[in-house]
Design a protein around this motif. Structure first.
Motif, PDB file in Angstrom:
ATOM      1  N   VAL A 147     -15.978 -17.041  -8.775  1.00 37.33           N
ATOM      2  CA  VAL A 147     -15.553 -16.502 -10.072  1.00 37.33           C
ATOM      3  C   VAL A 147     -14.181 -17.064 -10.388  1.00 37.33           C
ATOM      4  O   VAL A 147     -13.285 -17.047  -9.539  1.00 37.33           O
ATOM      5  CB  VAL A 147     -15.497 -14.953 -10.039  1.00 37.33           C
ATOM      6  CG1 VAL A 147     -14.999 -14.421 -11.376  1.00 37.33           C
ATOM      7  CG2 VAL A 147     -16.858 -14.375  -9.711  1.00 37.33           C
ATOM      8  N   GLU A 148     -13.994 -17.556 -11.619  1.00 43.90           N
ATOM      9  CA  GLU A 148     -12.715 -18.150 -12.003  1.00 43.90           C
ATOM     10  C   GLU A 148     -11.786 -17.112 -12.621  1.00 43.90           C
ATOM     11  O   GLU A 148     -12.204 -16.054 -13.084  1.00 43.90           O
ATOM     12  CB  GLU A 148     -12.942 -19.278 -13.017  1.00 43.90           C
ATOM     13  CG  GLU A 148     -13.686 -20.475 -12.460  1.00 43.90           C
ATOM     14  CD  GLU A 148     -13.799 -21.598 -13.474  1.00 43.90           C
ATOM     15  OE1 GLU A 148     -13.529 -21.339 -14.663  1.00 43.90           O
ATOM     16  OE2 GLU A 148     -14.141 -22.720 -13.090  1.00 43.90           O
ATOM     17  N   GLY A 149     -10.501 -17.441 -12.621  1.00 42.43           N
ATOM     18  CA  GLY A 149      -9.534 -16.683 -13.387  1.00 42.43           C
ATOM     19  C   GLY A 149      -9.121 -15.352 -12.813  1.00 42.43           C
ATOM     20  O   GLY A 149      -8.938 -14.387 -13.545  1.00 42.43           O
ATOM     21  N   GLY A 157      -3.822 -12.907 -16.777  1.00 41.69           N
ATOM     22  CA  GLY A 157      -4.591 -11.950 -15.986  1.00 41.69           C
ATOM     23  C   GLY A 157      -5.942 -11.708 -16.618  1.00 41.69           C
ATOM     24  O   GLY A 157      -6.208 -12.124 -17.762  1.00 41.69           O
ATOM     25  N   GLN A 158      -6.817 -11.059 -15.875  1.00 44.23           N
ATOM     26  CA  GLN A 158      -8.127 -10.739 -16.413  1.00 44.23           C
ATOM     27  C   GLN A 158      -7.997  -9.816 -17.620  1.00 44.23           C
ATOM     28  O   GLN A 158      -7.095  -8.992 -17.686  1.00 44.23           O
ATOM     29  CB  GLN A 158      -8.984 -10.057 -15.338  1.00 44.23           C
ATOM     30  CG  GLN A 158      -9.284 -10.931 -14.136  1.00 44.23           C
ATOM     31  CD  GLN A 158     -10.128 -10.187 -13.121  1.00 44.23           C
ATOM     32  OE1 GLN A 158     -11.194  -9.661 -13.434  1.00 44.23           O
ATOM     33  NE2 GLN A 158      -9.648 -10.129 -11.893  1.00 44.23           N
ATOM     34  N   GLY A 192      -9.617 -14.063 -19.087  1.00 48.22           N
ATOM     35  CA  GLY A 192     -10.888 -13.723 -19.715  1.00 48.22           C
ATOM     36  C   GLY A 192     -11.610 -12.650 -18.929  1.00 48.22           C
ATOM     37  O   GLY A 192     -11.038 -11.997 -18.043  1.00 48.22           O
ATOM     38  N   PHE A 193     -12.879 -12.492 -19.228  1.00 49.55           N
ATOM     39  CA  PHE A 193     -13.716 -11.518 -18.531  1.00 49.55           C
ATOM     40  C   PHE A 193     -14.331 -12.188 -17.290  1.00 49.55           C
ATOM     41  O   PHE A 193     -15.487 -12.621 -17.314  1.00 49.55           O
ATOM     42  CB  PHE A 193     -14.823 -11.003 -19.451  1.00 49.55           C
ATOM     43  CG  PHE A 193     -14.321 -10.263 -20.659  1.00 49.55           C
ATOM     44  CD1 PHE A 193     -13.669  -9.049 -20.530  1.00 49.55           C
ATOM     45  CD2 PHE A 193     -14.504 -10.786 -21.935  1.00 49.55           C
ATOM     46  CE1 PHE A 193     -13.205  -8.361 -21.640  1.00 49.55           C
ATOM     47  CE2 PHE A 193     -14.051 -10.107 -23.054  1.00 49.55           C
ATOM     48  CZ  PHE A 193     -13.393  -8.893 -22.912  1.00 49.55           C
ATOM     49  N   ILE A 244      -9.541 -18.398 -20.231  1.00 52.29           N
ATOM     50  CA  ILE A 244      -9.262 -18.710 -18.825  1.00 52.29           C
ATOM     51  C   ILE A 244      -8.855 -20.175 -18.718  1.00 52.29           C
ATOM     52  O   ILE A 244      -9.594 -21.065 -19.136  1.00 52.29           O
ATOM     53  CB  ILE A 244     -10.505 -18.442 -17.947  1.00 52.29           C
ATOM     54  CG1 ILE A 244     -10.866 -16.955 -17.969  1.00 52.29           C
ATOM     55  CG2 ILE A 244     -10.264 -18.905 -16.507  1.00 52.29           C
ATOM     56  CD1 ILE A 244     -12.148 -16.619 -17.205  1.00 52.29           C
ATOM     57  N   LEU A 245      -7.684 -20.407 -18.164  1.00 55.96           N
ATOM     58  CA  LEU A 245      -7.185 -21.766 -18.008  1.00 55.96           C
ATOM     59  C   LEU A 245      -7.356 -22.222 -16.565  1.00 55.96           C
ATOM     60  O   LEU A 245      -7.180 -21.428 -15.633  1.00 55.96           O
ATOM     61  CB  LEU A 245      -5.703 -21.835 -18.375  1.00 55.96           C
ATOM     62  CG  LEU A 245      -5.333 -21.417 -19.813  1.00 55.96           C
ATOM     63  CD1 LEU A 245      -3.815 -21.472 -19.994  1.00 55.96           C
ATOM     64  CD2 LEU A 245      -6.016 -22.316 -20.824  1.00 55.96           C
ATOM     65  N   PRO A 246      -7.679 -23.505 -16.348  1.00 50.43           N
ATOM     66  CA  PRO A 246      -7.740 -24.015 -14.973  1.00 50.43           C
ATOM     67  C   PRO A 246      -6.371 -23.924 -14.312  1.00 50.43           C
ATOM     68  O   PRO A 246      -5.336 -23.977 -14.993  1.00 50.43           O
ATOM     69  CB  PRO A 246      -8.197 -25.467 -15.147  1.00 50.43           C
ATOM     70  CG  PRO A 246      -7.850 -25.812 -16.553  1.00 50.43           C
ATOM     71  CD  PRO A 246      -7.965 -24.543 -17.343  1.00 50.43           C
TER      72      PRO A 246
END
Length: 360
Positions: free
Chosen positions: A16-18, A173-174, A201-202, A230-232
């Motif tokens: 999961v990212e971010g 943050g999320q 993001g979510f 969401i940024l890398p």
């Protein structure tokens, strides 16, 4: 050649990212790879002298008995049932099962590491012995996060569609209720001369707490509020450098990586006045209890150059305190203690005498 002890890092965070657990994993692993007495493996299926679990995957849990036969096990405590409660909306039965599993996972470890000493007592309340718990703070590399020049910042703001000369508040943050994203948006509405940017993001989709309300916010919000998504990770240094201040209005945390990352970039830090912060952030940050206090702090930071400089100095002290050498030494000592325990458990007498002097 001197013997190197093996550490196997087990983590499913990249699925999961971010989120902060993934950032903490990258930073911590890169830091300990520099320890000369240890050989670091990531998600190896073999046994190691130390198996360090960064996430609580069920597949990991099934293999714990085997790993403990061959070496020592460490669990990284990134969350507790009460912190999950504020982040994810789970069905009652699923929540009950997961919480029991989570504590069982922690109890099955030889040692636990928490990033905030505030949670040692919380873990004790779940029946975990205090002697099993060690506090080691998070860490962020200055090679990855660092301040940019004023001209570079202005160019970045233009590339993000922002006013290059407007006072800018950032947060990462999320998107969930616990993080305070609704409060962040309300302040943007109250301070139209300031621009606000939230990266995130979510990460866990529709089970995120506040998903419906925040989804509506993304569709309709003040014109001075921006959500780049969401940024890398490689873009996050640029993101922090968009800002004049890092403002995290979260209602509950352990030790946010975003705070350390923003400190590395030279930003003042403004946080909600939570019990968990004084033990880890001391006087390195500004704080307020409510929206009125946040608004007053942001206005003063944007209008009072002397106050702003003082806030930057606080943040810089925090960055210096959590330096690479300090945190790396904590991990080195922790792992060496585990190796000593492993040797004593296996052969209390003669094998201890064969242990390299540097490990004693």
């Amino acid at each position: 050649m001197n013997k190197k002890y093996t550490i196997n890092m087990r983590s499913g965070a990249s699925a999961v990212e971010g989120h902060g657990v993934l950032s903490a994993y990258y930073e911590m692993v890169n830091l300990v790879k520099e320890l000369e007495d240890f050989e670091i493996h990531e998600n190896s299926f073999g046994c190691a002298d130390i198996t360090h679990y960064h996430t609580v995957n069920p597949s990991y849990f099934l293999g714990i008995p085997w790993m403990k036969m061959k070496g020592k096990t460490v669990g990284y405590v990134h969350f507790l049932p009460e912190t999950v409660d504020d982040s994810l909306h789970l069905p009652k039965l699923a929540r009950k099962i997961f919480y029991r599993y989570l504590i069982l996972f922690y109890k099955s470890m030889d040692r636990l590491v928490t990033v905030n000493p505030y949670f040692i007592e919380k873990l004790e309340a779940y029946g975990i012995e205090k002697d099993k718990i060690t506090y080691i703070p998070n860490y962020v590399s200055s090679k990855e996060f660092y301040p940019l020049s004023s001209e570079e910042k202005k160019a970045l703001r233009i590339s993000y569609g922002l006013d290059p000369n407007r006072f800018t508040v950032v947060c990462a943050g999320q998107l969930q209720t616990r993080k305070g994203v609704i409060d962040f948006a309300d302040l943007a509405g109250n301070l139209p001369k300031v621009q606000f940017v939230w990266a995130g993001g979510f990460s866990f989709g529709k089970i995120t707490e506040g998903y419906t309300e925040i989804s509506q916010l993304l569709q309709s919000h003040p014109e001075n509020l921006f959500f780049p998504g969401i940024l890398p990770r490689e873009k996050m240094n640029d993101f922090y450098n968009l800002g004049d201040v890092m403002f995290l209005p979260s209602y509950g945390e352990l030790f946010p990586m975003t705070i350390l990352e923003a400190m590395c970039c030279g930003l003042p830090i403004l946080l909600r006045d939570l019990d968990i912060y004084p033990k880890i952030l001391f006087d390195f940050y500004l704080k307020a209890e409510d929206q009125t206090g946040f608004q007053q702090e942001l206005l003063r930071l944007s209008q009072d150059p002397v106050y702003y400089s003082q806030a930057k100095e606080k943040s810089a002290k925090g960055h210096d305190f959590y330096n690479e050498a300090h945190v790396q030494t904590m991990w080195e000592n922790f792992y060496k203690d585990l190796i000593r325990e492993k040797v004593l458990d296996c052969h209390p007498g003669w094998l201890q005498a064969l242990m390299p002097a540097k490990m004693k």
